[in-house]
Scaffold this active site. Structure first.
Site, PDB file in Angstrom:
ATOM      1  N   GLN A 215      36.937  37.491  44.324  1.00 31.62           N
ATOM      2  CA  GLN A 215      37.068  38.533  43.282  1.00 31.62           C
ATOM      3  C   GLN A 215      38.394  38.857  42.529  1.00 31.62           C
ATOM      4  OE1 GLN A 215      34.749  40.133  41.326  1.00 31.62           O
ATOM      5  NE2 GLN A 215      33.210  38.998  42.519  1.00 31.62           N
ATOM      6  N   SER A 216      39.137  37.501  42.617  1.00 28.72           N
ATOM      7  CA  SER A 216      40.456  37.689  42.029  1.00 28.72           C
ATOM      8  C   SER A 216      40.565  37.804  40.660  1.00 28.72           C
ATOM      9  CB  SER A 216      41.269  36.188  42.258  1.00 28.72           C
ATOM     10  OG  SER A 216      42.429  36.177  41.359  1.00 28.72           O
TER      11      SER A 216
END
Ligand SMILES: *Cc1c(COP(=O)(O)O)cnc(C)c1O
Length: 360
Positions: free
Chosen positions: A88-89
């Site tokens: 989930q960068s």
């Protein structure tokens, strides 16, 4: 001073050196006073620099970094951006968006850093946006080190070169040139101008500190502009000992990059890991409390990985009369909001704990 090389690529001076920049932000994110959480029970005023509103691809602090990486890639004639990050960068999501804006391809390597997450975490939120931006996704096994992640990027770059492409790699390790931090060296100037314009007295700055580029850039930019404002970095991934060493190293590399190695001393690097537990991508009752207080008392959204922790740090700072010395906190909102839709189960559990009576 700027010298346009093409309509979208310009050269900006930072310290004693010139750098190519591809503009991705139009306008200036606001500096807003929190109306309800400020000043309560003797708490100092809190002003929020709204870098969640930097715009491109749902915004956040990474847009300021990408102005410099994208500019560098274009100036070198590269055709593909390559970057690594947690599933989930926000960094990889904004890189994918910047590549689209600049007409480049994008390859993303996703690392499994957060244990026990569901399908929504793997495919929703930022990952959905990465796919919408047309990025090519690669996967790195769980518990890969930072060096493994950078080696993975170099392997992708080698494959692309073999196909005749010109890749531009954004490495993760603290030993690499911290070019993205230039965005916050300039951002610090912007913040000081806004403080002056608002006619307020700020005595503390609080930000999340992850890779340390934002923290280092902000600190360096303040010192470059002649400001001695203290910046507290709230740890989100490493403990205070490791993070202080990392930010010190990034500041030294940044000082060299801009030809001003004299600006930041070891005593300038302030970090706290009071809000780190239970670890990266996980929150304590206290950081969930800050997350919900911002939503429910201000209508201000925070993210569950970075700003829940850094805002808990900002509230604690504002409550510390000695540290505040009669001034205000400037809290840097670094964004990250797309992750809200990938952490639904964790947020559900936090809501159930906060409102035990209600039927969730
Ligand atoms: C990446 C990120 C940070 C940390 O910034 P660094 O420059 O890596 O220290 C903080 N907040 C959000 C929302 C982020 O995406």
């Amino acid at each position: 001073m700027t010298t346009p090389a093409s309509p979208s690529l310009e050269t900006v001076r930072v310290g004693n050196a010139d750098f190519p920049r591809r503009r991705l932000i139009s306008g200036t994110p606001p500096l807003d006073r929190l109306g309800n959480l400020s000043g309560r029970d003797g708490r100092a005023p809190i002003y929020v620099k709204r870098d969640d509103l930097t715009g491109l691809g749902l915004g956040g602090n990474k847009v300021r970094k990408l102005e410099f990486y994208t500019g560098h890639a274009l100036a070198q004639g590269c055709d593909t951006m390559i970057i690594t990050g947690a599933v989930q960068s926000n960094y990889v999501r904004v890189t994918a968006a910047a590549a689209c804006a600049a007409g480049l391809d994008c390859h993303i390597q996703l690392e499994d850093r957060v244990a026990g997450m569901d399908a929504g975490y793997r495919t929703g939120g930022n990952v959905l946006l990465d796919r919408m931006f047309g990025a090519t996704l690669h996967h790195l096994p769980a518990d890969a080190s930072e060096a493994d992640a950078d080696a993975g990027l170099d392997a992708i770059a080698d494959d692309l070169r073999a196909e005749g492409r010109r890749p531009y790699v954004i490495h993760l390790g603290a030993t690499f040139e911290p070019r993205g931090a230039l965005g916050y060296v300039l951002g610090a100037r912007e913040i000081l101008d806004q403080i002056a314009q608002a006619g307020i007295t700020v005595t503390q700055v609080v930000t999340a500190s992850g890779s340390g580029l934002t923290h280092s850039g902000l600190l360096t930019g303040l010192r470059l502009a002649g400001s001695n404002l203290p910046v507290t970095g709230v740890c989100v991934r490493r403990d205070a000992v490791q993070q202080r060493a990392r930010v010190t190293e990034v500041c030294a590399n940044l000082g060299k990059l801009i030809g001003r190695p004299d600006l930041v001393g070891p005593e300038d690097v302030i970090v706290t890991d009071r809000f780190l537990a239970p670890g990266y991508g996980k929150n304590s009752p206290q950081s969930w409390g800050a997350f919900l207080a911002a939503a429910r008392q201000e209508g201000l959204l925070l993210d569950p990985v970075y700003t829940s922790k850094s805002f808990a740090g900002a509230l604690a700072m504002a409550d510390d009369k000695g540290a505040m010395a009669g001034g205000a906190v400037l809290y840097l909102h670094t964004g990250g909001l797309p992750a809200l839709f990938a952490y639904e189960a964790a947020i559900d559990a936090a809501l159930a704990a906060a409102d035990p009576q209600s039927n969730q």
